[in-house]
Design a protein around this motif. Structure first.
Motif, short mmCIF file in Angstrom:
data_model
loop_
_atom_site.label_atom_id
_atom_site.label_comp_id
_atom_site.label_asym_id
_atom_site.label_seq_id
_atom_site.Cartn_x
_atom_site.Cartn_y
_atom_site.Cartn_z
N GLY A 195 19.78 -4.15 -4.37
CA GLY A 195 19.91 -4.73 -5.70
C GLY A 195 18.62 -4.76 -6.50
N HIS A 196 17.59 -4.10 -6.03
CA HIS A 196 16.30 -4.08 -6.75
C HIS A 196 15.94 -2.65 -7.10
N SER A 197 15.17 -2.52 -8.21
CA SER A 197 14.75 -1.21 -8.69
C SER A 197 13.32 -0.91 -8.19
N PHE A 198 13.18 0.19 -7.47
CA PHE A 198 11.88 0.62 -6.98
C PHE A 198 11.49 1.91 -7.69
N LEU A 199 10.23 1.96 -8.17
CA LEU A 199 9.72 3.17 -8.80
C LEU A 199 8.48 3.61 -8.03
N PHE A 200 8.30 4.92 -7.87
CA PHE A 200 7.26 5.46 -7.02
C PHE A 200 6.32 6.36 -7.83
N SER A 201 5.02 6.16 -7.62
CA SER A 201 4.04 7.01 -8.29
C SER A 201 3.85 8.30 -7.50
N GLN A 202 3.03 9.20 -8.06
CA GLN A 202 2.77 10.47 -7.40
C GLN A 202 1.90 10.32 -6.17
N TYR A 203 1.35 9.13 -5.91
CA TYR A 203 0.49 8.93 -4.76
C TYR A 203 1.22 8.35 -3.55
N VAL A 204 2.52 8.24 -3.64
CA VAL A 204 3.31 7.77 -2.49
C VAL A 204 3.58 8.98 -1.60
N GLU A 205 2.98 8.97 -0.41
CA GLU A 205 3.08 10.11 0.48
C GLU A 205 4.13 9.92 1.57
N ASN A 206 4.46 8.66 1.89
CA ASN A 206 5.44 8.40 2.94
C ASN A 206 6.88 8.46 2.38
N ASP A 207 7.82 8.34 3.24
CA ASP A 207 9.23 8.35 2.83
C ASP A 207 9.51 7.20 1.87
N LYS A 208 10.20 7.49 0.75
CA LYS A 208 10.42 6.48 -0.28
C LYS A 208 11.30 5.34 0.23
N PRO B 124 17.08 -10.06 -11.06
CA PRO B 124 17.75 -8.76 -11.24
C PRO B 124 17.04 -7.84 -12.22
N HIS B 125 16.23 -8.45 -13.12
CA HIS B 125 15.50 -7.65 -14.10
C HIS B 125 14.13 -7.18 -13.58
N SER B 126 13.76 -7.66 -12.42
CA SER B 126 12.44 -7.28 -11.88
C SER B 126 12.42 -5.80 -11.51
N ARG B 127 11.25 -5.24 -11.66
CA ARG B 127 11.06 -3.84 -11.29
C ARG B 127 9.84 -3.77 -10.37
N ILE B 128 9.96 -3.03 -9.29
CA ILE B 128 8.90 -2.94 -8.29
C ILE B 128 8.30 -1.54 -8.37
N TYR B 129 7.00 -1.48 -8.70
CA TYR B 129 6.30 -0.22 -8.86
C TYR B 129 5.40 -0.01 -7.63
N ILE B 130 5.71 0.98 -6.83
CA ILE B 130 4.89 1.29 -5.65
C ILE B 130 3.88 2.35 -6.07
N ASN B 131 2.60 1.93 -6.09
CA ASN B 131 1.55 2.80 -6.63
C ASN B 131 1.03 3.79 -5.60
N ALA B 132 0.90 3.34 -4.35
CA ALA B 132 0.37 4.24 -3.32
C ALA B 132 0.90 3.79 -1.96
N ASP B 133 1.18 4.76 -1.14
CA ASP B 133 1.62 4.48 0.23
C ASP B 133 1.08 5.61 1.09
N ARG B 134 -0.07 5.33 1.71
CA ARG B 134 -0.73 6.34 2.52
C ARG B 134 -1.04 5.72 3.88
N GLY B 135 -0.59 6.35 4.91
CA GLY B 135 -0.84 5.82 6.24
C GLY B 135 -0.20 4.46 6.40
N ASN B 136 -1.00 3.46 6.75
CA ASN B 136 -0.50 2.10 6.94
C ASN B 136 -0.81 1.19 5.75
N ALA B 137 -1.32 1.73 4.65
CA ALA B 137 -1.66 0.92 3.48
C ALA B 137 -0.69 1.20 2.36
N ILE B 138 -0.26 0.12 1.71
CA ILE B 138 0.67 0.26 0.60
C ILE B 138 0.25 -0.69 -0.51
N ASN B 139 0.36 -0.23 -1.74
CA ASN B 139 -0.03 -1.02 -2.90
C ASN B 139 1.12 -0.98 -3.91
#
Length: 265
Positions: free
Chosen positions: A191-204, A224-239
Motif C-alpha cells: 500500500g505504499h509508493s516506492f521510487l528508486f533512483s539510478q543509484y539503486v544497485e540491488n533488487d528493487k 496513504p499519500h506518503s511517497r518513499i524515495y530510495i536514493n541509493a542501495d549499495r551493498g549493505n547500505a541504503i539511503n
C-alpha cells in the motif's frame, strides 16, 4: 671621527639612525636593525664606559627581548666589521675587559633624518668623479620606497591566485561529489509508493522490503499519500527519504534515513 686618507683632508663618519646607514666618504654600508640600535646607544654615550649589562638592557630588554652575552658580543663584532669595511683606521669601538665598551668621542656624527640631510660642502679638493660616485641616503631611501609597493603588489597577487585556485578546486570537487537524482516509475508494495533512483544497485523489491522493515521498526508514521524515495542501495547500505507528498512540491516535507546493515528477517 676626523681622519685622513693619504694626503687628503679630514673626513667624517656619518651615521643615519633612521636607515641604519653609515658612510665614510664614498663608502657606505647599512647595518642590521639590532646593530643600528646598539650603535645608536653607544654614540649617545660616546666617551663613556658602557657595561655589558647596560647595553643588554638598553638594546634588548627594553625592546622586549632577553639574549645571552654571546649575542651581545656577536652584535658588537658585526658593528666593528661594518666599520672596518669603510676602511676606518684605528679602533673606534674599544673593549675594556669586564668593565664594558667605549666608543671614542668625536668619531661618528649622528643624523636622525636622512631625507632632509644635505652633505656639507667639502674643501678637501676631491675630484668630480669622487664627488658624484657617493650614493645619497635619500636616493637609497627612495629606491627602497619604490621596491616596497612592488613587494606588496606581488604578495596581493599571490594571495588572489591562491584564493582563485581554492575556489576553482572547491567547485570541481563539488561537481564530483554532487550528483542529481532521477527517479523512475513508482512501485506499489504493502500500500505504499516506492521510487528508486539510478543509484539503486540491488533488487528493487528487496530494497523496498528492507525500507518497510526499518520504517516499522522505527515506528515512522506513513500515510496513504506518503511517497518513499530510495536514493541509493549499495551493498549493505541504503539511503531513503520519506515524504508526505511528491518531492518536487515546495510544500512537501521529508525525513532522511540512512541504514547500514541487513538486520531484518
Amino acid at each position: 671621527m676626523k681622519m685622513r686618507r693619504g694626503d687628503q683632508a679630514e673626513v667624517t663618519i656619518i651615521f643615519f639612525t633612521d636607515t641604519g646607514l653609515i658612510r665614510l666618504e664614498d663608502k657606505e654600508i647599512i647595518l642590521s636593525r639590532q646593530s643600528k640600535i646598539c650603535l645608536t646607544y653607544l654614540c649617545e654615550h660616546e666617551g663613556n664606559i658602557v657595561s655589558k649589562e647596560a647595553l643588554h638592557d638598553a638594546c634588548w630588554r627594553n625592546h622586549g627581548a632577553v639574549v645571552s652575552d654571546n649575542t651581545v658580543r656577536q652584535t658588537l663584532f658585526r658593528i666593528r666589521k661594518s666599520l672596518a669595511s669603510l676602511e676606518v683606521e684605528g679602533e673606534i669601538l674599544e673593549t675594556l675587559g669586564y668593565m664594558g665598551y667605549r666608543l671614542k668621542p668625536g668619531c661618528i656624527t649622528l643624523v636622525s633624518d636622512s631625507q632632509n640631510y644635505s652633505l656639507p660642502k667639502r674643501q678637501d679638493g676631491l675630484n668630480q668623479k669622487q664627488e658624484t660616485s657617493a650614493i645619497s641616503v635619500s636616493d637609497t631611501s627612495k629606491s627602497a620606497l619604490k621596491n616596497k609597493p612592488t613587494k606588496i603588489k606581488f604578495r596581493v597577487l599571490t594571495l588572489l591566485l591562491c584564493c582563485l585556485f581554492f575556489i576553482v578546486g572547491t567547485v570541481i570537487r563539488g561537481q564530483q561529489l554532487i550528483h542529481p537524482l532521477r527517479y523512475g516509475e513508482p512501485l506499489l508494495l504493502d500500500g505504499h509508493s516506492f521510487l528508486f533512483s539510478q543509484y539503486v544497485e540491488n533488487d528493487k523489491y528487496d530494497s523496498a522490503r528492507r525500507v518497510s522493515y526499518w520504517l516499522n521498526k522505527m515506528q515512522v508514521s506513513i500515510t496513504p499519500h506518503s511517497r518513499i524515495y530510495i536514493n541509493a542501495d549499495r551493498g549493505n547500505a541504503i539511503n531513503f527519504f520519506v515524504c508526505k507528498g511528491e518531492i518536487e512540491l515546495a510544500t512537501t516535507s521529508c525525513q532522511t534515513f540512512a541504514v547500514i546493515g541487513r538486520n531484518h528477517p
